[in-house]
Design a protein around this motif. Structure first.
Motif, PDB file in Angstrom:
ATOM      1  N   ASN A 139      55.273  41.312  42.773  1.00 19.32           N
ATOM      2  CA  ASN A 139      55.468  40.883  41.384  1.00 19.32           C
ATOM      3  C   ASN A 139      56.457  39.726  41.310  1.00 19.32           C
ATOM      4  O   ASN A 139      57.422  39.649  42.085  1.00 19.32           O
ATOM      5  CB  ASN A 139      55.991  42.038  40.536  1.00 19.32           C
ATOM      6  CG  ASN A 139      55.008  43.187  40.450  1.00 19.32           C
ATOM      7  OD1 ASN A 139      53.790  42.969  40.486  1.00 19.32           O
ATOM      8  ND2 ASN A 139      55.513  44.405  40.347  1.00 19.32           N
ATOM      9  N   GLY A 140      56.223  38.827  40.369  1.00 18.19           N
ATOM     10  CA  GLY A 140      57.205  37.786  40.093  1.00 18.19           C
ATOM     11  C   GLY A 140      58.427  38.383  39.404  1.00 18.19           C
ATOM     12  O   GLY A 140      58.335  39.415  38.737  1.00 18.19           O
TER      13      GLY A 140
ATOM     14  N   ASP B 121      58.996  33.868  42.904  1.00 13.04           N
ATOM     15  CA  ASP B 121      57.616  34.358  42.997  1.00 13.04           C
ATOM     16  C   ASP B 121      57.525  35.542  43.952  1.00 13.04           C
ATOM     17  O   ASP B 121      58.325  35.677  44.895  1.00 13.04           O
ATOM     18  CB  ASP B 121      56.682  33.258  43.510  1.00 13.04           C
ATOM     19  CG  ASP B 121      56.707  32.023  42.625  1.00 13.04           C
ATOM     20  OD1 ASP B 121      57.101  32.148  41.452  1.00 13.04           O
ATOM     21  OD2 ASP B 121      56.333  30.933  43.119  1.00 13.04           O
ATOM     22  N   GLY B 122      56.534  36.385  43.731  1.00  7.70           N
ATOM     23  CA  GLY B 122      56.267  37.474  44.659  1.00  7.70           C
ATOM     24  C   GLY B 122      55.548  36.955  45.904  1.00  7.70           C
ATOM     25  O   GLY B 122      54.873  35.920  45.876  1.00  7.70           O
TER      26      GLY B 122
ATOM     27  N   GLY C  21      50.790  36.509  45.271  1.00  2.00           N
ATOM     28  CA  GLY C  21      52.033  36.940  44.650  1.00  2.00           C
ATOM     29  C   GLY C  21      52.141  36.406  43.232  1.00  2.00           C
ATOM     30  O   GLY C  21      51.681  35.300  42.920  1.00  2.00           O
ATOM     31  N   GLY C  22      52.729  37.192  42.331  1.00  2.00           N
ATOM     32  CA  GLY C  22      52.880  36.762  40.941  1.00  2.00           C
ATOM     33  C   GLY C  22      53.965  35.708  40.789  1.00  2.00           C
ATOM     34  O   GLY C  22      54.929  35.656  41.563  1.00  2.00           O
TER      35      GLY C  22
ATOM     36  N   LYS D  15      52.361  39.774  37.354  1.00  2.00           N
ATOM     37  CA  LYS D  15      52.264  40.867  38.323  1.00  2.00           C
ATOM     38  C   LYS D  15      51.568  40.339  39.584  1.00  2.00           C
ATOM     39  O   LYS D  15      50.855  39.337  39.540  1.00  2.00           O
ATOM     40  CB  LYS D  15      51.447  42.019  37.750  1.00  2.00           C
ATOM     41  CG  LYS D  15      52.055  42.666  36.522  1.00  2.00           C
ATOM     42  CD  LYS D  15      51.330  43.963  36.177  1.00  2.00           C
ATOM     43  CE  LYS D  15      49.866  43.742  35.874  1.00  2.00           C
ATOM     44  NZ  LYS D  15      49.193  45.002  35.492  1.00  2.00           N
ATOM     45  N   GLY D  16      51.764  41.008  40.680  1.00  2.00           N
ATOM     46  CA  GLY D  16      51.054  40.626  41.888  1.00  2.00           C
ATOM     47  C   GLY D  16      49.571  40.950  41.772  1.00  2.00           C
ATOM     48  O   GLY D  16      49.178  41.944  41.148  1.00  2.00           O
ATOM     49  N   GLU D  17      48.742  40.098  42.345  1.00  2.00           N
ATOM     50  CA  GLU D  17      47.301  40.339  42.323  1.00  2.00           C
ATOM     51  C   GLU D  17      46.952  41.476  43.287  1.00  2.00           C
ATOM     52  O   GLU D  17      47.435  41.505  44.421  1.00  2.00           O
ATOM     53  CB  GLU D  17      46.550  39.078  42.743  1.00  2.00           C
ATOM     54  CG  GLU D  17      45.041  39.241  42.751  1.00  2.00           C
ATOM     55  CD  GLU D  17      44.331  38.029  43.333  1.00  2.00           C
ATOM     56  OE1 GLU D  17      43.114  37.902  43.124  1.00  2.00           O
ATOM     57  OE2 GLU D  17      45.002  37.222  44.007  1.00  2.00           O
TER      58      GLU D  17
END
Length: 466
Positions: free
Chosen positions: A17-18, A37-38, A122-123, A142-144
């Protein structure tokens, strides 16, 4: 037991997640957003290990997951990327998507690698969303989610020569006489219940070699699943040459060897027409028996007339075997390498297509609509709809991309459900109208700013900074 099939589940790592963070330092009361960034999630790969010769490892483990990416942090620190996961498989493994049956890869060469699940992106952290007009964004992506799927693995032996024939024709005995392989041999049907490989060496140590496979269980009806043949017919698909072993004596039942010959060829053609066209050398076995000696002239004449090379042999005494193997080696020098299974065509979304915002929308029932497209699906999965700013950004994406207009054209009403990726969204006309009004107000403010900057002779961004 010979394990040549497996079904496994693979899950790539989710993106991290970012972060939502703001710079906080002494004497810097308004440091601005600095959420990093994530990290991207790890991919899942299959890799060919030449030391493996079976899929038995997947009997004990069927689920594989790559590492997820770490979340971003303050000070614009990007999260660590998840480690890739490599799963070793033997040479000759065909990889298929379990849901569609589509061939993903045919892994033949040692060290060959194929990705079967892509890790999630990554978000973005809130530092990425800062603009001149939105200087303190309190949202992040959010992270993909990483890709996940069930895949089927089917192993096809990699051999130059395949031995085919009815049970008890003498295939295993011929393999044993030709190589150092030691198959189980006995005088009853289906002695051989697993494929066997042997390396044949011509000319002594340091001479030329080729790999020979004994394929068990071929009887009438094998292509339809009778006997054991349907389990192993695929193992001769890669062979360049077939040695058709005939019991010249007719066996204890006194069968006609020519009928046996045609039975096996019909089964090959029924399973895969190209196998019936594969070059064949006929080995009439058991010439040490009187019955074979009596049948030999008739069999040789009939098979030669049909265009086959015929070699009378006795696998038990090795009589005629060296001449047969020498001729096999000559033919192999002339024949091309086997073709691998071509992966089936599929639509691949390229970066250019993603940047072009490719999408489609359709009505699937009275109150349900679906939107498809690589970019909008990714944005949907990565949007935190519990965050008001993130939800507003998503509304702007729908509006700017033309998706909102298309859904209205299709007749969507407030309260209807829109399916995007794995998310169900309730259509809210009031929120969309508020977003349109906000966008229009921003355009008006931008126009006024540009006009004022033109009168003052300065850049519009400089006026904003003032």
């Amino acid at each position: 037991m010979f394990y040549d099939r497996a079904k496994i589940y693979v899950k790539a790592g989710d993106g991290g997640n970012g972060a939502i963070s703001f710079r906080r330092e002494k004497y810097v009361p308004f440091g601005g957003p600095d959420g990093g960034d994530g990290g991207d999630g790890g991919d899942v790969y299959l890799r060919v290990d030449p030391h493996l010769n079976t899929l038995i490892a997947f009997k004990y483990k069927q689920h594989f997951r790559a590492e997820r990416g770490e979340s971003g942090q303050g000070a614009k620190k990007t999260g660590k990327r998840g480690a890739h996961l490599y799963i070793d498989v033997p040479p000759g493994t065909v990889v298929m998507d379990d849901e569609t049956g589509r061939v993903l890869a045919d892994l033949v060469h040692p060290g060959e690698v194929v990705r079967v699940a892509r890790g999630g992106k990554g978000g973005l952290g809130n530092a990425r969303f800062a603009t001149a007009t939105r200087q303190a964004p309190r949202m992040a992506e959010k992270g993909e989610p990483g890709e996940e799927r069930w895949i089927r693995l089917e192993m096809k032996l990699i051999a130059d020569v395949g031995l085919v024939g009815l049970p008890n024709a003498g295939k295993s005995t011929l393999l044993a006489a030709s190589s150092s392989a030691r198959p189980k041999i006995a005088d009853y049907p289906f002695t051989t219940i697993t494929p066997m490989l042997g390396v044949v060496e011509i000319g002594g140590p340091g001479g030329e070699t080729f790999v020979m496979a004994d394929i068990p269980g071929l009887i009438e009806g094998a292509a339809e699943g009778v006997g054991l043949g349907h389990e192993f017919l695929r193992h001769i698909e890669r062979t360049r040459l077939l040695i058709h072993v005939l019991d010249g004596s007719g066996g204890l039942e006194g069968r006609d060897p020519l009928e046996d010959f045609r039975t096996i060829n019909e089964e090959l053609a029924a399973y895969a027409p190209e196998l019936a066209e594969r070059p064949q050398i006929v080995a009439i076995n058991k010439i040490d028996l009187p019955e074979t000696q009596a049948n030999l002239p008739r069999l040789t004449e009939a098979l030669t007339r049909e265009g086959y090379e015929v070699f009378p042999i006795s696998a038990a005494t090795t009589e005629g075997v060296p001449a047969l193997l020498a001729r096999v080696l000559e033919r192999l020098r002339e024949l091309p390498s086997p073709q691998v299974v071509a992966p089936q065509e599929r639509r691949v979304y390229t970066l250019e297509e993603t940047q072009e915002d490719w999408w489609e929308a359709e009505r699937i029932s009275r109150h349900h609509f679906v939107v498809r497209g690589p970019k909008i699906e990714r944005i949907t999965r990565m949007t935190d709809f519990g965050n008001e700013e993130a939800a507003e950004r998503y509304q702007r994406v729908l509006e700017a991309s033309g998706i909102s207009a298309k859904l209205e054209e299709l007749g969507i009403q407030p309260g209807d459900v829109v399916h995007v990726a794995d998310v169900e969204l309730i259509w809210d006309e009031a929120a969309l109208e508020a977003e349109r009004q906000e966008a229009a107000a921003q355009r008006r403010r931008k126009t006024r700013r540009e006009r004022m900057a033109a009168r003052l002779g300065i850049d519009p961004d400089e006026l904003l900074e003032r």
